[in-house]
Design a protein around this motif. Structure first.
Motif: not given
Length: 168
Positions: A30-31, A34, A62-63, A93, A97
């Protein structure tokens, strides 16, 4: 003496180490997604369209939200059984993205086609109406229409009047 941590009594809110590892991998994916999406937004925002910067800001907000959720989970303010909520927000999320990347790279700028107006009014000639001469005095037959002149200027009349002129 304290019991050594086992599979059933793990350090992280009584979760198994495999679940913790899966969570870290999911957070890492996820990171990365993003960071790439934000980078794409700001690069394309500088080159193509400034509105892409708003997509990057939306991803940053969102982050920050999921960052607060993770902080609350780590400090114990968020109940341990609410891990599903963090996974749900991280999935949203990820979806954000993916859709941001699709929009940034498939964005088409279109302009509406313009049609030039006529430079001068034109005269439209109507064909001459030929009236039949052989008819009987039958009540089902309409009377013959009036003949029009060959030159009628339609361009100077509004559309409704043009239709009325044609019907006369």
């Amino acid at each position: 003496m304290a019991d050594p941590p086992t599979q059933n009594n793990a350090i992280y809110h009584e979760q198994s180490p495999t679940l913790v590892l899966a969570g870290k991998i999911y957070a890492g994916v996820t990171g990365v997604m993003v960071l790439l999406a934000i980078l794409f937004c700001f690069i394309q925002g500088a080159k193509v369209d400034g509105t892409f910067n708003l997509l990057g800001v939306n991803l940053i907000i969102s982050t920050i939200v999921i960052g607060f959720l993770l902080w609350w989970y780590k400090t114990g303010d968020l109940a341990p059984d609410k891990l599903w909520f963090i996974v749900l927000v991280a999935s949203i999320i990820l979806f954000q993205c993916i859709t941001t990347d699709i929009y940034v790279f498939n964005h088409e700028t279109t302009t509406a086609p313009t049609i030039k107006p006529p430079t001068s009014p034109r005269t439209i000639t109507a064909p001459t109406v030929v009236v039949p001469t052989n008819h009987t005095n039958n009540s089902n037959i309409n009377p013959p229409p009036k003949q029009r002149s060959n030159q009628v200027k339609f361009a100077t009349l509004p559309k409704r009047k043009r239709i009325q002129e044609k019907s006369k």
